[in-house]
Design a protein around this motif. Structure first.
Motif, PDB file in Angstrom:
ATOM      1  N   ILE A  67       1.285  -1.142  -0.020  1.00 48.30           N
ATOM      2  CA  ILE A  67       0.455   0.158  -0.220  1.00 48.30           C
ATOM      3  C   ILE A  67       1.475   0.917   0.184  1.00 48.30           C
ATOM      4  O   ILE A  67       1.645   1.108   1.204  1.00 48.30           O
ATOM      5  N   ASN A  68       1.081   2.433  -1.046  1.00 47.14           N
ATOM      6  CA  ASN A  68       1.430   3.140  -1.006  1.00 47.14           C
ATOM      7  C   ASN A  68       0.204   4.912  -0.221  1.00 47.14           C
ATOM      8  O   ASN A  68      -0.261   4.409  -0.407  1.00 47.14           O
ATOM      9  N   CYS A  69       1.308   5.033   1.025  1.00 46.28           N
ATOM     10  CA  CYS A  69       1.543   5.612   1.771  1.00 46.28           C
ATOM     11  C   CYS A  69       1.921   7.335   2.160  1.00 46.28           C
ATOM     12  O   CYS A  69       3.293   6.804   1.555  1.00 46.28           O
ATOM     13  N   SER A  70       2.124   7.475   3.031  1.00 47.16           N
ATOM     14  CA  SER A  70       2.723   9.013   3.162  1.00 47.16           C
ATOM     15  C   SER A  70       2.313   9.644   4.648  1.00 47.16           C
ATOM     16  O   SER A  70       1.214   9.751   4.930  1.00 47.16           O
ATOM     17  N   ILE A  71       3.301   9.699   5.563  1.00 39.50           N
ATOM     18  CA  ILE A  71       3.370  10.287   6.298  1.00 39.50           C
ATOM     19  C   ILE A  71       4.195  11.553   6.729  1.00 39.50           C
ATOM     20  O   ILE A  71       5.104  10.942   6.792  1.00 39.50           O
ATOM     21  N   TYR A  72       4.009  12.349   6.568  1.00 33.47           N
ATOM     22  CA  TYR A  72       4.587  13.905   6.848  1.00 33.47           C
ATOM     23  C   TYR A  72       4.220  14.586   8.522  1.00 33.47           C
ATOM     24  O   TYR A  72       3.221  14.859   8.633  1.00 33.47           O
ATOM     25  N   ILE A  73       5.277  14.397   9.060  1.00 33.98           N
ATOM     26  CA  ILE A  73       4.865  14.585  10.780  1.00 33.98           C
ATOM     27  C   ILE A  73       5.458  16.490  10.403  1.00 33.98           C
ATOM     28  O   ILE A  73       6.920  16.792  10.385  1.00 33.98           O
ATOM     29  N   THR A  74       5.073  17.456  10.948  1.00 39.22           N
ATOM     30  CA  THR A  74       5.971  18.942  11.202  1.00 39.22           C
ATOM     31  C   THR A  74       6.166  19.225  12.339  1.00 39.22           C
ATOM     32  O   THR A  74       4.815  19.463  13.652  1.00 39.22           O
ATOM     33  N   LEU A  75       7.011  18.824  13.043  1.00 39.31           N
ATOM     34  CA  LEU A  75       7.902  19.182  14.177  1.00 39.31           C
ATOM     35  C   LEU A  75       7.134  21.208  14.932  1.00 39.31           C
ATOM     36  O   LEU A  75       8.209  21.838  13.843  1.00 39.31           O
ATOM     37  N   LEU A  76       6.587  21.644  15.939  1.00 47.50           N
ATOM     38  CA  LEU A  76       6.617  23.021  16.343  1.00 47.50           C
ATOM     39  C   LEU A  76       7.223  23.200  17.609  1.00 47.50           C
ATOM     40  O   LEU A  76       7.546  24.618  17.097  1.00 47.50           O
ATOM     41  N   SER A  77       7.401  22.484  18.115  1.00 49.58           N
ATOM     42  CA  SER A  77       8.310  22.628  19.716  1.00 49.58           C
ATOM     43  C   SER A  77       8.926  21.748  20.188  1.00 49.58           C
ATOM     44  O   SER A  77       8.221  20.595  19.627  1.00 49.58           O
ATOM     45  N   ILE A  87       1.164  15.737  12.456  1.00 50.57           N
ATOM     46  CA  ILE A  87       1.204  14.816  11.422  1.00 50.57           C
ATOM     47  C   ILE A  87      -0.221  14.199  10.696  1.00 50.57           C
ATOM     48  O   ILE A  87      -1.194  14.091  10.876  1.00 50.57           O
ATOM     49  N   GLN A  88       0.532  14.771   9.011  1.00 49.38           N
ATOM     50  CA  GLN A  88      -0.443  13.931   8.600  1.00 49.38           C
ATOM     51  C   GLN A  88      -0.271  12.828   7.784  1.00 49.38           C
ATOM     52  O   GLN A  88       0.757  12.773   7.397  1.00 49.38           O
ATOM     53  N   VAL A  89      -1.263  11.687   7.279  1.00 43.37           N
ATOM     54  CA  VAL A  89      -1.276  10.910   7.102  1.00 43.37           C
ATOM     55  C   VAL A  89      -2.369  10.894   5.226  1.00 43.37           C
ATOM     56  O   VAL A  89      -4.267  10.802   5.567  1.00 43.37           O
ATOM     57  N   GLN A  90      -2.003  10.066   4.660  1.00 41.08           N
ATOM     58  CA  GLN A  90      -2.328   9.686   3.611  1.00 41.08           C
ATOM     59  C   GLN A  90      -2.439   8.580   2.688  1.00 41.08           C
ATOM     60  O   GLN A  90      -0.969   8.421   2.951  1.00 41.08           O
ATOM     61  N   PHE A 107      -5.481  12.765   6.809  1.00 44.78           N
ATOM     62  CA  PHE A 107      -6.161  13.592   7.531  1.00 44.78           C
ATOM     63  C   PHE A 107      -5.287  14.078   8.288  1.00 44.78           C
ATOM     64  O   PHE A 107      -3.445  13.587   8.281  1.00 44.78           O
ATOM     65  N   ASN A 108      -5.422  14.803   8.986  1.00 43.10           N
ATOM     66  CA  ASN A 108      -4.373  16.066  10.177  1.00 43.10           C
ATOM     67  C   ASN A 108      -4.387  15.965  11.647  1.00 43.10           C
ATOM     68  O   ASN A 108      -5.510  16.824  11.360  1.00 43.10           O
ATOM     69  N   ASP A 109      -3.682  15.107  11.663  1.00 43.42           N
ATOM     70  CA  ASP A 109      -3.298  14.622  13.544  1.00 43.42           C
ATOM     71  C   ASP A 109      -2.560  16.064  14.034  1.00 43.42           C
ATOM     72  O   ASP A 109      -1.541  16.436  13.721  1.00 43.42           O
ATOM     73  N   LYS A 110      -3.427  17.311  14.360  1.00 48.53           N
ATOM     74  CA  LYS A 110      -3.185  18.490  15.417  1.00 48.53           C
ATOM     75  C   LYS A 110      -2.424  17.778  16.607  1.00 48.53           C
ATOM     76  O   LYS A 110      -2.141  19.069  17.231  1.00 48.53           O
ATOM     77  N   ASP A 111      -2.901  16.819  17.571  1.00 52.60           N
ATOM     78  CA  ASP A 111      -2.931  16.653  18.722  1.00 52.60           C
ATOM     79  C   ASP A 111      -1.083  14.641  18.977  1.00 52.60           C
ATOM     80  O   ASP A 111      -1.542  14.139  19.408  1.00 52.60           O
ATOM     81  N   PHE A 112      -0.301  15.666  18.311  1.00 51.64           N
ATOM     82  CA  PHE A 112       0.428  14.342  18.246  1.00 51.64           C
ATOM     83  C   PHE A 112       2.128  15.307  18.493  1.00 51.64           C
ATOM     84  O   PHE A 112       2.851  16.001  18.726  1.00 51.64           O
ATOM     85  N   ASN A 113       2.007  14.747  19.741  1.00 54.36           N
ATOM     86  CA  ASN A 113       3.541  14.965  21.534  1.00 54.36           C
ATOM     87  C   ASN A 113       3.871  13.631  21.236  1.00 54.36           C
ATOM     88  O   ASN A 113       3.292  12.666  21.721  1.00 54.36           O
TER      89      ASN A 113
END
Length: 294
Positions: A67-77, A87-90, A107-113
């Protein structure tokens, strides 16, 4: 020599693996002031190995079946070993008899720590909570697998979705955001519980009917469009029970652009009722629905 090369290439095409995902993982740490940027490169490599080398289901798959997919993690602090971000999951799945891949999940999950120490081992244990990093990533890997399976055979993704639910249940006691029902109604808790709830089963049925309709487009384009339309109208059942349901939004976050494309070209058919339905069940995408040319 040429025969040997041909045989080798043929043999390589038959090699099977006990891993199911072909995932591109990106860790964006541009907003971090941490002087040790290498730790984020190490994290990206570790997550890539973890996701792509873990046997999530025991199912043996060829490389081209993963399965082709991607996980894009943006660290803010963050600090030395504690970080927070999004974390953006596609994910997508191939459409039969074509080179096109259809989006399944976005899906964009904004509760990632999470906590992370460079070079620590990332190991999936479905029976325990070891770290929030492993739990969140494992949760979405199982979700990807479940939704992908649903798109090929109705409700067949249930085992993977139940695995994701088990991860969510164990993670609730750890105190990290995103796992409980007390933090709003559009987080990981509601995502997985709604997917497994009979109340919203029509969303999974719609996904199956919609995606299998796409598989028939190469043979009967107009007939396939009619089936896609019928699948989308099925979401009226969800709307009648729960208007503006979270899962409906999740579905259209993945499919809205594709829907516009499908019904703006090719053989024409009557879709006035479909556009009315789309505006009703997904009013947030009304500007897109108005762009459908028919």
């Amino acid at each position: 020599m040429r025969k040997l090369i041909v045989f080798f290439l043929f043999f390589m095409g038959l090699i099977v693996h006990s891993q199911q995902l072909n995932c591109t993982i990106t860790v964006n740490a541009q907003k971090m002031t941490n002087p040790n940027q290498q730790v984020f490169k190490t994290l990206q490599t570790a997550l890539t190995d973890f996701v792509n080398k873990t046997d999530w289901t025991g199912q043996v798959m060829k490389q081209n079946e993963k399965i082709n997919c991607s996980i894009y993690i943006t660290l803010l602090s963050g600090s030395t070993d504690e970080f927070s971000g999004t974390i953006q999951v596609q994910s997508s799945r191939p459409v039969f008899d074509s080179s096109y891949s259809s989006p399944i999940f976005n899906f964009n999950d904004k509760d990632f720590n999470f906590r992370y120490t460079e070079f620590e081992n990332l190991i999936y244990n479905p029976n325990s909570f070891d770290s929030n990093l492993v739990s969140v990533i494992s949760f979405y890997c199982n979700l990807i697998l479940g939704l992908d399976a649903d798109s090929f055979a109705e409700q067949s993704g249930t085992p993977s979705l139940e695995a994701a639910q088990n991860i969510a249940n164990m993670a609730q006691q750890a105190g990290y955001k995103g796992w409980t029902q007390s933090e709003g109604n559009q987080n990981r808790y509601f995502l997985i519980n709604d997917l497994l709830s009979p109340t919203f089963s029509e969303v999974r049925t719609t996904s199956f009917n919609y995606n299998t309709a796409l598989d028939g487009m190469s043979k009967d384009l107009k007939g396939a469009k009619e089936k896609v339309k019928s699948a989308l109208l099925g979401l009226n059942k969800v709307y009648s029970i729960r208007p503006n349901a979270f899962l409906t939004r999740v579905f259209f976050d993945a499919k809205s652009d594709e829907i516009v494309s499908i019904f703006s070209g090719g053989p024409s058919l009557s879709i006035t009722d479909l556009v009315d339905s789309l505006n009703r069940v997904s009013p947030m995408n009304s500007s897109k629905w108005s762009a459908i040319k028919y």
